[in-house]
Design an enzyme around this catalytic site. Structure first.
Site, PDB file in Angstrom:
ATOM      1  N   MET A 251     -25.902   2.507  -2.004  1.00  0.00           N
ATOM      2  CA  MET A 251     -25.433   2.750  -0.565  1.00  0.00           C
ATOM      3  C   MET A 251     -25.095   1.757   0.249  1.00  0.00           C
ATOM      4  SD  MET A 251     -27.315   6.496   0.138  1.00  0.00           S
ATOM      5  CE  MET A 251     -28.728   5.950   0.654  1.00  0.00           C
TER       6      MET A 251
ATOM      7  N   LEU B 124     -26.805  -4.199   0.904  1.00  0.00           N
ATOM      8  CA  LEU B 124     -27.269  -4.926  -0.321  1.00  0.00           C
ATOM      9  C   LEU B 124     -28.278  -5.972  -0.036  1.00  0.00           C
ATOM     10  CD1 LEU B 124     -23.860  -4.926  -2.608  1.00  0.00           C
ATOM     11  CD2 LEU B 124     -25.824  -2.877  -2.288  1.00  0.00           C
TER      12      LEU B 124
ATOM     13  N   HIS C 179     -30.884  -4.456  -5.018  1.00  0.00           N
ATOM     14  CA  HIS C 179     -29.744  -4.092  -5.804  1.00  0.00           C
ATOM     15  C   HIS C 179     -29.228  -5.224  -6.824  1.00  0.00           C
ATOM     16  CE1 HIS C 179     -29.646  -2.066  -1.777  1.00  0.00           C
ATOM     17  NE2 HIS C 179     -29.285  -0.979  -2.408  1.00  0.00           N
TER      18      HIS C 179
ATOM     19  N   GLN D 173     -26.831  13.840   0.618  1.00  0.00           N
ATOM     20  CA  GLN D 173     -28.362  13.539   0.279  1.00  0.00           C
ATOM     21  C   GLN D 173     -29.197  13.067   1.261  1.00  0.00           C
ATOM     22  OE1 GLN D 173     -27.406  10.067  -2.209  1.00  0.00           O
ATOM     23  NE2 GLN D 173     -29.055   9.142  -1.468  1.00  0.00           N
TER      24      GLN D 173
ATOM     25  N   GLY E  91     -33.218   1.701  -9.723  1.00  0.00           N
ATOM     26  CA  GLY E  91     -34.302   1.219  -9.593  1.00  0.00           C
ATOM     27  C   GLY E  91     -35.523   2.191  -9.541  1.00  0.00           C
ATOM     28  N   GLU E  92     -36.647   1.637 -10.096  1.00  0.00           N
ATOM     29  CA  GLU E  92     -37.909   2.295  -9.917  1.00  0.00           C
ATOM     30  C   GLU E  92     -38.548   2.424  -8.697  1.00  0.00           C
ATOM     31  OE1 GLU E  92     -40.298   0.306 -13.055  1.00  0.00           O
ATOM     32  OE2 GLU E  92     -39.234   0.986 -14.679  1.00  0.00           O
ATOM     33  N   LYS E  93     -38.072   1.871  -7.692  1.00  0.00           N
ATOM     34  CA  LYS E  93     -38.489   1.984  -6.242  1.00  0.00           C
ATOM     35  C   LYS E  93     -38.330   3.530  -5.937  1.00  0.00           C
ATOM     36  CE  LYS E  93     -37.541   1.299  -1.870  1.00  0.00           C
ATOM     37  NZ  LYS E  93     -36.545   2.195  -1.305  1.00  0.00           N
ATOM     38  N   ASP E  94     -37.266   4.086  -6.406  1.00  0.00           N
ATOM     39  CA  ASP E  94     -36.899   5.633  -6.129  1.00  0.00           C
ATOM     40  C   ASP E  94     -37.419   6.124  -7.369  1.00  0.00           C
ATOM     41  OD1 ASP E  94     -35.268   5.503  -3.453  1.00  0.00           O
ATOM     42  OD2 ASP E  94     -34.575   3.798  -4.619  1.00  0.00           O
TER      43      ASP E  94
ATOM     44  N   SER F  51     -32.882  -1.145   2.136  1.00  0.00           N
ATOM     45  CA  SER F  51     -31.856  -1.294   3.187  1.00  0.00           C
ATOM     46  C   SER F  51     -32.290  -1.069   4.581  1.00  0.00           C
ATOM     47  CB  SER F  51     -30.900  -0.483   2.686  1.00  0.00           C
ATOM     48  OG  SER F  51     -29.978  -0.562   1.464  1.00  0.00           O
TER      49      SER F  51
HETATM   50  P1  AMP Z   1     -29.843   2.571  -2.559  1.00  0.00           P
HETATM   51  O1  AMP Z   1     -28.719   1.805  -2.029  1.00  0.00           O
HETATM   52  O2  AMP Z   1     -30.986   2.523  -1.664  1.00  0.00           O
HETATM   53  O3  AMP Z   1     -29.476   4.162  -2.754  1.00  0.00           O
HETATM   54  O4  AMP Z   1     -30.142   1.835  -3.944  1.00  0.00           O
HETATM   55  C1  AMP Z   1     -29.335   1.554  -4.832  1.00  0.00           C
HETATM   56  C2  AMP Z   1     -30.092   1.336  -6.173  1.00  0.00           C
HETATM   57  O5  AMP Z   1     -31.063   0.268  -6.010  1.00  0.00           O
HETATM   58  C3  AMP Z   1     -31.088   2.592  -6.501  1.00  0.00           C
HETATM   59  O6  AMP Z   1     -31.248   2.896  -7.869  1.00  0.00           O
HETATM   60  C4  AMP Z   1     -32.273   1.820  -6.021  1.00  0.00           C
HETATM   61  O7  AMP Z   1     -33.664   2.501  -6.856  1.00  0.00           O
HETATM   62  C5  AMP Z   1     -32.331   0.592  -6.287  1.00  0.00           C
HETATM   63  N1  AMP Z   1     -33.122  -0.194  -5.488  1.00  0.00           N
HETATM   64  C6  AMP Z   1     -33.031  -0.108  -3.898  1.00  0.00           C
HETATM   65  N2  AMP Z   1     -34.295  -1.025  -3.928  1.00  0.00           N
HETATM   66  C7  AMP Z   1     -34.627  -1.464  -4.835  1.00  0.00           C
HETATM   67  C8  AMP Z   1     -35.757  -2.620  -5.049  1.00  0.00           C
HETATM   68  N3  AMP Z   1     -36.565  -3.085  -3.944  1.00  0.00           N
HETATM   69  N4  AMP Z   1     -35.680  -3.024  -6.382  1.00  0.00           N
HETATM   70  C9  AMP Z   1     -35.141  -2.476  -7.226  1.00  0.00           C
HETATM   71  N5  AMP Z   1     -34.351  -1.514  -7.141  1.00  0.00           N
HETATM   72  C10 AMP Z   1     -33.956  -1.174  -5.905  1.00  0.00           C
END
Ligand code: AMP
Length: 282
Positions: free
Chosen positions: A30, A33, A37, A61, A147-150, A186
């Site tokens: 999203m 970055l 990311h 979402q 990412g495993e964060k989510d 983010s």
């Molecule tokens: P988002 O832009 O928040 O939707 O994230 C895009 C992708 O980046 C998703 O698969 C997230 O799980 C991953 N992501 C976000 N933050 C982290 C992080 N700190 N470490 C690893 N992956 C991340």
């Protein structure tokens, strides 16, 4: 690196790559970055011949309109950051491109989306599944990186991919953290310097709990984390659940699972942060 905004443009670019038999890696984001990311993107570049990154703040979402409105957006800065990585295509579509008509699909994830994020953000994972399945349909990647964060999102994506029988391999990547331990996000951009500092207590408490968890019950472990975090200024735990890492169902006893993960959502002021820690994976 090319930046494209329409489905027809990206399909044109991809058809050339596919004719050449290139293996395609895909990282949906999203935007706004950060290094987290970038770690996914670097892995995709390493593993594949051709990497696509999408930047799209998906309205379906967001269960909270305020969160959607305040979500950081800066595609120009993102593009600059990506310029040096070796990404082939950045796909930054408008809402109309992704949803020419409203997406009314309702996914069934069984118990997977009845807990944690799914419980506190009704409709969130349905929206995630809508956008990711749509993006998969456009890009048709061989591998996609999340990412495993989510943590729960990753389980949902794996489940959706299976349900829809999509020929894409889902790769989970470890959480990248700031030097303080705070999980990169983010949304961290919306924290003041003081809040950012205090938000590092989230991971500090999770980490502390992992040192001596065997000496405590599951409930005591969770309670201790919540107490540690809630005593900090600005921080308020929304949920703290210790779950089976595969089914995401809460456990009552460590013996119930081979894979125990603690998942947390915390408000820091009005910014909602999530994090998780693996206690064991046997
Ligand atoms: P988002 O832009 O928040 O939707 O994230 C895009 C992708 O980046 C998703 O698969 C997230 O799980 C991953 N992501 C976000 N933050 C982290 C992080 N700190 N470490 C690893 N992956 C991340």
């Amino acid at each position: 690196m090319k930046i494209v905004h329409t489905v027809s443009e990206i399909e044109k670019e991809l058809s050339t790559a596919k004719k050449e038999g290139l293996q395609i890696g895909f990282v949906p984001t999203m935007g706004a970055l950060h290094e987290g990311h970038l770690s996914l993107i670097k892995k995709s570049i390493e593993d594949n011949d051709f990497t696509v990154v999408s930047i799209f703040v998906n309205p379906t979402q967001f269960n909270d309109k305020n969160d959607f409105d305040k979500y950081p957006r800066n595609v120009e800065q993102d593009a600059k950051l990506l310029e040096r990585t070796g990404v082939d295509i950045v796909f930054a579509p408008t809402e109309r491109e992704i949803y020419p008509e409203p997406d009314t699909r309702q996914f069934d994830f069984g118990k997977l989306d009845k807990v944690m994020e799914g419980k506190f953000r009704p409709g969130h994972f349905n929206g995630v599944a809508q956008v990711v399945s749509r993006l998969f349909g456009i890009v048709e990647p061989d591998k996609a990186y999340f990412g495993e964060k989510d943590f729960q999102q990753l389980a949902i994506i794996r489940n959706m991919t299976k349900q829809l029988n999509l020929p894409v391999q889902i790769i989970g990547m470890p959480i990248l953290r700031e030097a303080s331990g705070l999980a990169m996000s983010s949304r961290n951009e919306r924290l003041t310097a003081e809040q950012r500092n205090i938000a590092s207590k989230i991971y500090e408490s999770l980490k502390e709990s992992a040192v001596s968890f065997q000496k405590r019950t599951v409930q005591e472990t969770a309670d201790q984390i919540v107490a540690n975090i809630n005593k900090e200024r600005y921080l308020k735990v929304e949920y703290m659940e210790i779950v089976d890492g595969n089914t995401l169902q809460p456990i009552n006893d460590w013996k119930e699972t081979d894979y125990a993960v603690g998942c947390i959502a915390v408000f820091c002021g009005d910014v909602r942060l999530i994090d998780n820690i693996t206690y064991f994976c046997r």
